[in-house]
Design a protein around this motif. Structure first.
Motif, PDB file in Angstrom:
ATOM      1  N   ALA A   1       0.739  -1.437  -0.051  1.00 57.91           N
ATOM      2  CA  ALA A   1       0.387  -0.010   0.333  1.00 57.91           C
ATOM      3  C   ALA A   1       1.092   1.302   0.107  1.00 57.91           C
ATOM      4  N   ILE A   2       2.233   1.462   1.183  1.00 55.27           N
ATOM      5  CA  ILE A   2       2.753   2.384   0.483  1.00 55.27           C
ATOM      6  C   ILE A   2       3.238   2.235  -0.188  1.00 55.27           C
ATOM      7  N   VAL A   3       3.669   0.947  -0.500  1.00 55.36           N
ATOM      8  CA  VAL A   3       4.745   1.725  -2.155  1.00 55.36           C
ATOM      9  C   VAL A   3       3.794   1.698  -3.305  1.00 55.36           C
ATOM     10  N   ILE A   4       2.474   1.864  -3.596  1.00 53.10           N
ATOM     11  CA  ILE A   4       1.569   1.712  -4.145  1.00 53.10           C
ATOM     12  C   ILE A   4       1.302   3.652  -4.528  1.00 53.10           C
ATOM     13  N   GLU A   5       1.104   4.097  -2.754  1.00 53.69           N
ATOM     14  CA  GLU A   5       0.208   5.642  -3.063  1.00 53.69           C
ATOM     15  C   GLU A   5       2.109   5.801  -3.042  1.00 53.69           C
TER      16      GLU A   5
ATOM     17  N   HIS B   1      12.234   8.853   3.037  1.00 57.29           N
ATOM     18  CA  HIS B   1      11.912   7.679   3.620  1.00 57.29           C
ATOM     19  C   HIS B   1      12.102   6.406   2.279  1.00 57.29           C
ATOM     20  N   HIS B   2      10.835   6.679   1.758  1.00 58.64           N
ATOM     21  CA  HIS B   2      10.301   5.776   0.052  1.00 58.64           C
ATOM     22  C   HIS B   2      11.819   5.688  -0.174  1.00 58.64           C
ATOM     23  N   TRP B   3      12.699   6.419  -0.332  1.00 53.16           N
ATOM     24  CA  TRP B   3      13.572   6.043  -1.407  1.00 53.16           C
ATOM     25  C   TRP B   3      14.187   5.315  -0.800  1.00 53.16           C
ATOM     26  N   GLN B   4      14.594   5.314   0.647  1.00 49.00           N
ATOM     27  CA  GLN B   4      15.454   4.145   0.929  1.00 49.00           C
ATOM     28  C   GLN B   4      15.041   3.475   1.044  1.00 49.00           C
ATOM     29  N   LEU B   5      13.196   2.658   1.372  1.00 51.07           N
ATOM     30  CA  LEU B   5      12.573   1.655   1.697  1.00 51.07           C
ATOM     31  C   LEU B   5      12.883   1.020  -0.221  1.00 51.07           C
ATOM     32  N   LEU B   6      12.502   2.230  -1.007  1.00 58.98           N
ATOM     33  CA  LEU B   6      12.707   0.874  -2.034  1.00 58.98           C
ATOM     34  C   LEU B   6      13.974   1.030  -2.753  1.00 58.98           C
ATOM     35  N   THR B   7      14.705   1.199  -2.004  1.00 60.20           N
ATOM     36  CA  THR B   7      16.366   1.013  -2.326  1.00 60.20           C
ATOM     37  C   THR B   7      16.880  -0.427  -1.845  1.00 60.20           C
ATOM     38  N   SER B   8      16.756  -0.103  -0.431  1.00 61.54           N
ATOM     39  CA  SER B   8      16.564  -1.364   0.257  1.00 61.54           C
ATOM     40  C   SER B   8      15.551  -2.753  -0.253  1.00 61.54           C
ATOM     41  N   LEU B   9      14.992  -2.758  -1.127  1.00 60.99           N
ATOM     42  CA  LEU B   9      13.793  -3.368  -1.409  1.00 60.99           C
ATOM     43  C   LEU B   9      14.303  -4.311  -2.755  1.00 60.99           C
ATOM     44  N   ALA B  10      15.580  -3.121  -3.053  1.00 54.98           N
ATOM     45  CA  ALA B  10      15.680  -3.613  -4.404  1.00 54.98           C
ATOM     46  C   ALA B  10      15.861  -4.850  -4.543  1.00 54.98           C
ATOM     47  N   PHE B  11      16.275  -5.805  -3.814  1.00 59.57           N
ATOM     48  CA  PHE B  11      16.903  -7.333  -4.307  1.00 59.57           C
ATOM     49  C   PHE B  11      16.398  -7.831  -3.333  1.00 59.57           C
ATOM     50  N   GLN B  12      14.854  -7.745  -3.339  1.00 63.24           N
ATOM     51  CA  GLN B  12      14.211  -8.764  -2.432  1.00 63.24           C
ATOM     52  C   GLN B  12      12.778  -8.678  -2.911  1.00 63.24           C
ATOM     53  N   PRO B  13      13.001 -10.128  -4.086  1.00 63.35           N
ATOM     54  CA  PRO B  13      12.529  -9.474  -4.912  1.00 63.35           C
ATOM     55  C   PRO B  13      10.749 -10.496  -4.297  1.00 63.35           C
ATOM     56  N   GLU B  14      10.580 -11.734  -3.542  1.00 58.35           N
ATOM     57  CA  GLU B  14       9.718 -11.890  -2.855  1.00 58.35           C
ATOM     58  C   GLU B  14       8.950 -11.442  -1.781  1.00 58.35           C
ATOM     59  N   ILE B  15       9.401 -10.140  -1.529  1.00 56.62           N
ATOM     60  CA  ILE B  15       8.535  -8.833  -0.308  1.00 56.62           C
ATOM     61  C   ILE B  15       8.373  -8.591  -1.876  1.00 56.62           C
ATOM     62  N   MET B  16       9.015  -8.007  -2.904  1.00 57.05           N
ATOM     63  CA  MET B  16       7.284  -7.424  -3.571  1.00 57.05           C
ATOM     64  C   MET B  16       6.698  -8.072  -5.086  1.00 57.05           C
TER      65      MET B  16
ATOM     66  N   GLY C   1       4.667  -9.500  -6.842  1.00 55.83           N
ATOM     67  CA  GLY C   1       2.837  -8.877  -6.545  1.00 55.83           C
ATOM     68  C   GLY C   1       2.860  -7.952  -7.271  1.00 55.83           C
ATOM     69  N   LEU C   2       4.490  -7.111  -7.073  1.00 56.32           N
ATOM     70  CA  LEU C   2       4.544  -5.651  -6.901  1.00 56.32           C
ATOM     71  C   LEU C   2       5.604  -5.386  -8.487  1.00 56.32           C
ATOM     72  N   GLU C   3       6.069  -6.931  -8.649  1.00 54.65           N
ATOM     73  CA  GLU C   3       7.025  -6.482  -9.655  1.00 54.65           C
ATOM     74  C   GLU C   3       6.228  -5.949 -10.845  1.00 54.65           C
ATOM     75  N   ASP C   4       5.361  -6.293 -11.183  1.00 52.48           N
ATOM     76  CA  ASP C   4       4.147  -6.062 -13.090  1.00 52.48           C
ATOM     77  C   ASP C   4       3.971  -4.304 -12.742  1.00 52.48           C
ATOM     78  N   VAL C   5       2.932  -3.974 -12.021  1.00 56.33           N
ATOM     79  CA  VAL C   5       2.950  -2.851 -12.022  1.00 56.33           C
ATOM     80  C   VAL C   5       5.186  -1.789 -11.598  1.00 56.33           C
ATOM     81  N   LEU C   6       5.487  -2.397 -11.375  1.00 57.54           N
ATOM     82  CA  LEU C   6       6.501  -1.645 -10.918  1.00 57.54           C
ATOM     83  C   LEU C   6       7.229  -1.068 -12.434  1.00 57.54           C
TER      84      LEU C   6
END
Lengths: 173, 173, 173, 173
Positions: free
Chosen positions: B45-49, B88-103, B105-110
């Motif tokens: 939700a955070i990422v999508i927003e 914070h949003h950019w930090q979050l996205l960067t640290s998540l960049a290499f953790q596909p399992e967490i993302m 369902g969002l991969e497609d949108v992104l």
DNA sequence: GATGAATGAGGATTCATTCAT
DNA sequence: TATGAATGAATCCTCATTCAT
């Protein structure tokens, strides 16, 4: 360390359990603790090993008896070669970039290394005659890391060589 | 979501517990589950927003009735403004960049978003008369993200405006 | 706390696992951590609760408006009653006597309490006219604790009342 | 055994690992298992050795051709001397007092020894003419162990000699 | 006799999630 | 809508013990 690096790089430090590392390494969970004091210690060992490896070739280049043109070309070529080889390590470092608690104890080493490298880059750009070598060093760093970040995410879909050539052309190499 | 973003950004997704988020938000742990199905759902939700927020200004610019020069200038200025605001949003996205399992369902949108943005950038560089607009778009992207990556790590110590000006000058803006 | 005290007392602190405590208490392992920060914290809570309980009756007696004879008699009777009732607590304290690391953080409280009690005992023996009230307090303490130690090991096989009467006779009570 | 006794006494049986014992003894972990079947077996060996040592001097005294006065004096002097020397052993035994599972297999030996000693004490007090020698033996035991318990906790702060003299005076020695 | 690498069961602790209220 | 007590799976880590050398 190999198994851990691969998993840390692919899934992140926190999402990788000791169990998974041990299974991948083909050893028992407990054995890891004969060699590393903790999961964090294992991470540090991995990071340090890699830093030292990079320091080695970096210093070789810096101390080499060649022109700054040669050096810069060498650095760029080598860095691109390295990111292709040490994929997991760069992924790991990037995903850890904003988690200082985990890197506690390494901050000093890393920070100092960063300052050192920056200084040497500035020196090169000064020799190359750039008007504002400091700014150019920042530019170089930003582009390099951004390029790597994208490469690590897209791998084969990324035009890494094109980007490298862009840099080489910029510096008339 | 605000509390979660701040904590996710500062400490990472895995290192942030629902308890801490709830405490920071001033609500009970249980209440979170009235609004989000899971921790992962909250993250999504955070990422999508945030994506939508960025999509908004991006589309405004793209659809605006101005020259490509104006558009590019606008994009650069806005992007820099945003990274300053949404740290914070950019930090979050960067640290998540290499953790596909967490993302998951969002991969497609992104991914789709990325392709879209890339296409629009290529269009702009084409209009601007660049010989290889695709390559320039990659260059632009790499430098931009690299710059942001460094800014997020060094914040005030980083010459963000100098770097921005470098870009503006490159495109004669 | 009740379940833990019983197990700590019977099997020792280290030999008692959180699992066993939770099972005995009829709760889940995790729930314990809603109330106590750690196993050690649980131990401390138990010890402190008991200290306060004992402090209560001890102070009642000390402050009571009666003769030192009455007070001493009261103390002895009460102490014997307590050891019969709080068997596990005394076992626990004894088995912990030589493990200061576990009691870290309680040493101050316990030490101070001990000094206080000792002082009050000396006062009583002084009032009772003993030539060397300090030495008598040490004697009293040694006999009392030795008696309890043996009682706790033999329980019904130990002539606790006979021993108590020995003390009462010694002080003409 | 020496290393183990020291550590067991200082930190307790459970809090002392085989690793620490081996390190302190200057041998490998594995070697211990050439001499002792298990950690528990090591503990038992230590306890038994010490029991036998004490049995030795105790029997010497009991069988000696002297008056009961002489014997009792000798016993008291020797016991105090021993507690001063074998500090760790007494600490160990006390902290193990309420952990029967660990002592399983030794209970019989220890229990029998206790009965034997008690009988010999009763004999002495009978010879000395005490009205209720059994009760006096219990008194003697309680005071002795209480005194030792306190000494082991306070060591130099404890008036051990004063307490010993108290006993000697009680028996006109 | 001696080593220490290796194991795996078990322990303390954390935390996402559920649910009765 | 809101709470927080309760759960239990999963995590990091320890340690007695084994065994090839």
């Amino acid at each position: 360390m190999e198994a851990a690096l691969e998993l840390f790089g692919s899934f992140g430090y926190h999402a990788t359990s000791i169990s998974k590392i041990a299974k991948k390494a083909g050893i028992s969970k407990g054995l890891m603790y004969n060699y590393f004091e903790s999961k964090e210690d294992l991470l540090h060992a991995i990071v340090i090993e890699n830093i030292e490896e990079h320091e080695a070739w970096w210093n070789d280049i810096i101390k080499a008896d060649t022109s700054p043109f040669e050096k810069l070309k060498w650095i760029i070529e080598k860095a691109v070669e390295m990111v292709r080889k040490d994929t997991h390590h760069w992924q790991l470092l990037t995903s850890l970039a904003f988690q200082p608690e985990i890197m506690k104890g390494l901050e000093d080493v890393l920070g100092q290394k960063q300052v050192e490298v920056m200084g040497q880059l500035v020196a090169i750009f000064t020799e190359l005659g750039w008007e504002d070598p400091m700014k150019e060093a920042f530019f170089y760093g930003a582009f390099m890391d951004g390029m790597f970040l994208h490469y690590l995410q897209m791998i084969d879909a990324y035009p890494l060589d094109d980007m490298k050539n862009y840099l080489l052309k910029r510096y008339d190499l």
